[in-house]
Design a protein around this motif. Structure first.
Motif, short mmCIF file in Angstrom:
data_model
loop_
_atom_site.label_atom_id
_atom_site.label_comp_id
_atom_site.label_asym_id
_atom_site.label_seq_id
_atom_site.Cartn_x
_atom_site.Cartn_y
_atom_site.Cartn_z
N MET A 1 0.85 -1.18 0.00
CA MET A 1 0.00 0.00 0.00
C MET A 1 0.90 1.24 0.00
O MET A 1 1.82 1.35 0.79
CB MET A 1 -0.90 -0.03 1.23
CG MET A 1 -1.92 1.07 1.26
SD MET A 1 -3.03 1.00 2.69
CE MET A 1 -4.22 -0.17 2.10
N GLN A 3 1.86 5.24 0.47
CA GLN A 3 1.48 6.29 1.43
C GLN A 3 0.36 7.15 0.87
O GLN A 3 -0.52 7.58 1.59
CB GLN A 3 2.68 7.16 1.77
CG GLN A 3 3.72 6.48 2.62
CD GLN A 3 4.86 7.43 2.94
OE1 GLN A 3 4.97 8.52 2.40
NE2 GLN A 3 5.71 7.01 3.85
N SER A 5 -2.10 6.31 -1.11
CA SER A 5 -3.40 5.65 -1.06
C SER A 5 -4.03 5.69 0.33
O SER A 5 -5.24 5.56 0.48
CB SER A 5 -3.31 4.21 -1.54
OG SER A 5 -2.58 3.43 -0.62
N GLU A 6 -3.21 5.87 1.35
CA GLU A 6 -3.70 5.91 2.73
C GLU A 6 -4.23 7.28 3.12
O GLU A 6 -4.91 7.41 4.15
CB GLU A 6 -2.56 5.52 3.69
CG GLU A 6 -2.10 4.08 3.50
CD GLU A 6 -0.87 3.76 4.33
OE1 GLU A 6 -0.51 4.57 5.22
OE2 GLU A 6 -0.27 2.72 4.08
N GLN A 7 -3.96 8.29 2.32
CA GLN A 7 -4.42 9.64 2.64
C GLN A 7 -5.90 9.76 2.37
O GLN A 7 -6.47 9.02 1.57
CB GLN A 7 -3.62 10.66 1.84
CG GLN A 7 -2.15 10.67 2.23
CD GLN A 7 -1.38 11.75 1.52
OE1 GLN A 7 -1.91 12.82 1.21
NE2 GLN A 7 -0.12 11.48 1.24
N GLN A 8 -6.52 10.71 3.03
CA GLN A 8 -7.95 10.93 2.89
C GLN A 8 -8.22 11.97 1.80
O GLN A 8 -7.50 12.97 1.71
CB GLN A 8 -8.56 11.42 4.21
CG GLN A 8 -8.48 10.39 5.33
CD GLN A 8 -9.20 9.11 4.97
OE1 GLN A 8 -10.33 9.12 4.50
NE2 GLN A 8 -8.53 7.98 5.17
N ARG A 106 -5.18 4.19 -5.09
CA ARG A 106 -6.14 3.17 -4.64
C ARG A 106 -6.56 2.28 -5.81
O ARG A 106 -6.81 1.08 -5.61
CB ARG A 106 -7.35 3.85 -4.01
CG ARG A 106 -7.05 4.51 -2.69
CD ARG A 106 -8.25 5.15 -2.08
NE ARG A 106 -7.88 5.93 -0.89
CZ ARG A 106 -8.72 6.70 -0.22
NH1 ARG A 106 -9.98 6.82 -0.60
NH2 ARG A 106 -8.30 7.37 0.84
#
Length: 113
Positions: A1, A3, A5-8, A106
């Motif tokens: 994953m 970094q 893709s983990e953001q909002q 994503r």
């Protein structure tokens, strides 16, 4: 994953700031297989994903659709036999926003599911 893709994603409208050239370079490092294309003066992110058949391509299209629905931000999707072309951009602001890079990351993850 990644970094990225983990953001909002954040709410953005027609007056949201476009990403700068420096931001594009930084975000693009996380999604190197995506091309930055320009259509009618609008920058967009685009990638072609390959599959063994139409059924796999359609399943991937549906996964991307679910990602889009979760955040209310929708790409152009062209589903063909053995491939899907995904194009992200922020329609209202007519260009690229950080959200487009987050959703491209994503999308990459959805391709590996």
């Amino acid at each position: 994953m990644s970094q990225l893709s983990e953001q909002q994603c954040e709410a953005c409208g027609w007056d949201a700031p476009h990403v700068s050239d420096e931001e594009i370079q930084a975000y693009h490092r996380d999604i190197p297989e995506w091309e930055i294309v320009e259509r009618d003066g609008v920058k967009q992110l685009e990638r072609v994903f390959k599959f063994r058949n139409f059924k796999q391509a359609l399943a991937f299209t549906n996964r991307v659709g679910e990602i889009a629905e979760e955040v209310g931000h929708h790409p152009a999707l062209l589903t063909e036999w053995g491939k899907v072309t995904v194009t992200w951009w922020s329609h209202e602001m007519k260009g690229l926003h950080k959200n487009d890079f987050i959703l491209a990351a994503r999308t990459d993850e959805a391709a590996t599911e």
